[in-house]
Write a protein that holds these residues in place. Structure first.
Motif, short mmCIF file in Angstrom:
data_model
loop_
_atom_site.label_atom_id
_atom_site.label_comp_id
_atom_site.label_asym_id
_atom_site.label_seq_id
_atom_site.Cartn_x
_atom_site.Cartn_y
_atom_site.Cartn_z
N ILE A 119 4.21 4.88 35.11
CA ILE A 119 3.13 4.52 34.19
C ILE A 119 3.51 4.95 32.79
CG2 ILE A 119 0.69 4.83 33.60
CD1 ILE A 119 0.17 5.47 36.53
N ASP A 120 3.35 4.07 31.84
CA ASP A 120 3.64 4.39 30.43
C ASP A 120 2.42 5.06 29.82
OD1 ASP A 120 4.61 4.59 27.89
OD2 ASP A 120 4.46 2.43 27.44
N TRP A 121 2.30 6.35 30.05
CA TRP A 121 1.14 7.09 29.55
C TRP A 121 1.10 7.13 28.03
CZ3 TRP A 121 -2.47 8.05 33.01
CH2 TRP A 121 -2.12 8.19 34.35
N LEU A 122 2.25 7.35 27.43
CA LEU A 122 2.27 7.45 25.96
C LEU A 122 1.97 6.11 25.31
CD1 LEU A 122 5.30 9.84 25.39
CD2 LEU A 122 2.86 10.37 25.42
N GLY A 123 2.24 5.03 26.02
CA GLY A 123 1.88 3.71 25.49
C GLY A 123 0.38 3.50 25.45
N LYS A 124 -0.35 4.28 26.23
CA LYS A 124 -1.81 4.16 26.27
C LYS A 124 -2.50 5.29 25.51
CE LYS A 124 -1.71 1.99 30.87
NZ LYS A 124 -0.25 1.76 30.83
N LYS A 125 -1.72 6.05 24.73
CA LYS A 125 -2.27 7.25 24.11
C LYS A 125 -3.42 6.95 23.14
CE LYS A 125 1.44 7.29 20.66
NZ LYS A 125 2.62 8.04 20.18
N PHE A 126 -3.35 5.82 22.43
CA PHE A 126 -4.41 5.53 21.47
C PHE A 126 -5.73 5.20 22.18
CE2 PHE A 126 -0.56 4.50 18.96
CZ PHE A 126 -0.74 5.43 17.95
N TRP A 127 -5.64 4.54 23.34
CA TRP A 127 -6.85 4.31 24.13
C TRP A 127 -7.42 5.63 24.65
CZ3 TRP A 127 -9.22 -0.21 24.05
CH2 TRP A 127 -8.48 -1.36 23.74
N LEU A 128 -6.53 6.50 25.09
CA LEU A 128 -6.97 7.80 25.60
C LEU A 128 -7.58 8.66 24.50
CD1 LEU A 128 -3.95 8.58 27.95
CD2 LEU A 128 -6.21 7.76 28.61
N LEU A 129 -6.95 8.62 23.33
CA LEU A 129 -7.48 9.39 22.20
C LEU A 129 -8.84 8.84 21.75
CD1 LEU A 129 -4.23 9.95 20.10
CD2 LEU A 129 -5.52 11.67 21.38
N ALA A 130 -8.98 7.53 21.81
CA ALA A 130 -10.27 6.91 21.44
C ALA A 130 -11.36 7.34 22.42
CB ALA A 130 -10.14 5.40 21.43
N PHE A 131 -11.00 7.44 23.71
CA PHE A 131 -11.97 7.89 24.71
C PHE A 131 -12.37 9.34 24.46
CE2 PHE A 131 -12.82 9.66 29.03
CZ PHE A 131 -13.99 8.96 29.27
N SER A 132 -11.39 10.19 24.11
CA SER A 132 -11.69 11.59 23.78
C SER A 132 -12.59 11.68 22.56
CB SER A 132 -10.39 12.36 23.52
OG SER A 132 -9.64 12.52 24.70
N ALA A 133 -12.30 10.86 21.55
CA ALA A 133 -13.12 10.85 20.34
C ALA A 133 -14.55 10.44 20.66
CB ALA A 133 -12.52 9.91 19.30
N LEU A 134 -14.70 9.49 21.58
CA LEU A 134 -16.04 9.05 21.98
C LEU A 134 -16.81 10.18 22.65
CD1 LEU A 134 -18.04 6.68 22.27
CD2 LEU A 134 -16.96 6.17 24.47
N LEU A 135 -16.13 10.91 23.55
CA LEU A 135 -16.79 12.03 24.23
C LEU A 135 -17.16 13.14 23.24
CD1 LEU A 135 -14.60 12.37 27.46
CD2 LEU A 135 -16.90 11.41 27.26
#
Length: 398
Positions: A9-25
């Motif tokens: 899984i390319d986790w770092l390729g999804k980092k902006f989605w993950l960071l956006a989710f963290s920002a939402l929380l």
């Protein structure tokens, strides 16, 4: 043990989605904090009263909660302790009843509140509850009644006073030690050595055995609560510093910084959910947060350690590829460890009762968030640092 097989899984390729989710929380937590009036601190931090009560029979907890509400917006927290057959409960109230200068006044107020609920027939009675009587009052009563007729036996005043002082002490020792704080009937005193039948008969005229006994009454003032809050913050802050130093020596400073940022992220989201749900922050919750700090760092270290091992093997590979591979290699271990721990704390949250609700809620939320942050926060931060350093070194060579 591999439960997922080979994962790619390319986790770092999804980092902006993950960071956006963290920002939402985080944004949701901040909004809850601002709109709902901040965190709901328990009596450990705001001040209040802790009462331990023993009942002759199993108490009606709803009636007890209502009796001790005392105008507070937060209902009293009731916890059973010791063997269930002993009918002993601890009540934590956010209202301060009694201070160091007026503990007896506070105790009397508690007695009135409990008597109105559990002993209404004696609310207006002049009879004294033996189960809540103190040594001084009992001694004075026995001295005045002189049930053993010492005045007619040529005893000196000092001898009479000493005798009834000891007699009162024997009665209370029997009540507190042999009967664990509560006698079912004054006739039970016949089992105690040194207590005459005349003394018991005299006591029955003005005393009775009540249905409950206050075994302890402690008040926590606002100043003490503020000091506890400061110490709790200091404990969490020092744990951050210790982790930063440890990880800086074991790996590199950037790994320590990334781990601390991930832990701060976990704590902020957990506290944000506490603010939204208005669950009470108590010392047990602080203990859960400190546990969460250790758990989050441990999970992050597993990923970092695999990154370090793979860097020795894959010297020519891009750092982002090493990070992705390391996360995927540790994913099975992460799911197994976090999954088993999550099931345990979720069971504690669902079935552990009201007293452990805050503690288990913090761990249930924290385990999910800390597992997520090792992948979504700590690892991308280290990757960003290495890429930034690589670009800087290329500019220098150019």
């Amino acid at each position: 043990m591999e439960i997922l097989g080979r994962v790619s899984i390319d986790w770092l390729g999804k980092k902006f989605w993950l960071l956006a989710f963290s920002a939402l929380l985080l944004t949701g937590g901040i909004a809850g904090y601002l709109t709902l009036g901040g965190l709901a601190y328990g009596i450990d931090f705001t001040g209040g009263t802790i009462v331990k009560v023993k009942f002759a029979q199993a108490p009606n907890l709803d009636l007890l909660r209502e009796a001790l509400k005392s105008g507070s917006t937060t209902p009293p927290l009731i916890q059973r302790y010791d063997h269930p057959a002993k009918n002993t409960v601890q009540v934590r109230m956010q209202t301060v009843i009694g201070t160091e200068q007026g503990m007896e006044t506070g105790r009397h107020k508690l007695l009135v509140m409990l008597r109105e609920a559990f002993d209404p027939e004696h609310v207006e009675s002049s009879r004294v509850d033996f189960n809540n009587a103190g040594l001084d009052a009992l001694r004075k009563y026995l001295l005045g009644a002189d049930p053993d007729n010492l005045g007619a036996q040529n005893k000196t005043t000092r001898e009479i006073e000493d005798y009834y002082q000891n007699l009162a002490q024997w009665m209370l020792d029997f009540r507190n030690k042999d009967c664990e704080g509560l006698v079912a009937s004054l006739d039970d005193l016949k089992k105690a050595p040194g207590i005459s039948g005349a003394a018991i008969a005299s006591l029955k005229k003005d005393y009775y055995a009540g249905p409950f006994a206050i075994k302890g009454h402690d008040s926590v003032g606002a100043v003490v609560g503020l000091d506890l809050r400061r110490r709790a913050t200091l404990a969490v802050g020092l744990s951050f510093l210790g982790m930063l130093v440890y990880l800086g020596f074991r790996f590199k400073p950037i790994f320590g910084i990334a781990a601390v940022v991930a832990v701060i992220h976990d704590l902020l989201i957990t506290l944000g959910l506490f603010s939204i749900t208005q669950k009470e922050i108590s010392l047990t919750v602080i203990a859960a947060l400190l546990t969460l700090v250790g758990y989050s760092v441990n999970d992050t270290i597993v990923v970092f350690d695999r990154i370090r091992e793979n860097l020795r093997i894959m010297r020519k590979e891009p750092f982002s590829q090493v990070v992705n591979l390391s996360i995927n290699q540790t994913l099975s271990r992460t799911i197994m460890t976090s999954g088993m721990t999550f099931i345990s704390v979720l069971a504690l949250f669902l079935f552990g009762g009201e007293v452990l609700n805050g503690f288990s809620f913090a761990l249930t939320v924290g385990i999910i968030v800390s597992t997520y942050s090792s992948i979504a926060i700590a690892s991308p931060m280290v990757d960003w640092w290495y890429r930034a350093m690589d670009q800087r070194s290329r500019r220098r060579t150019a």
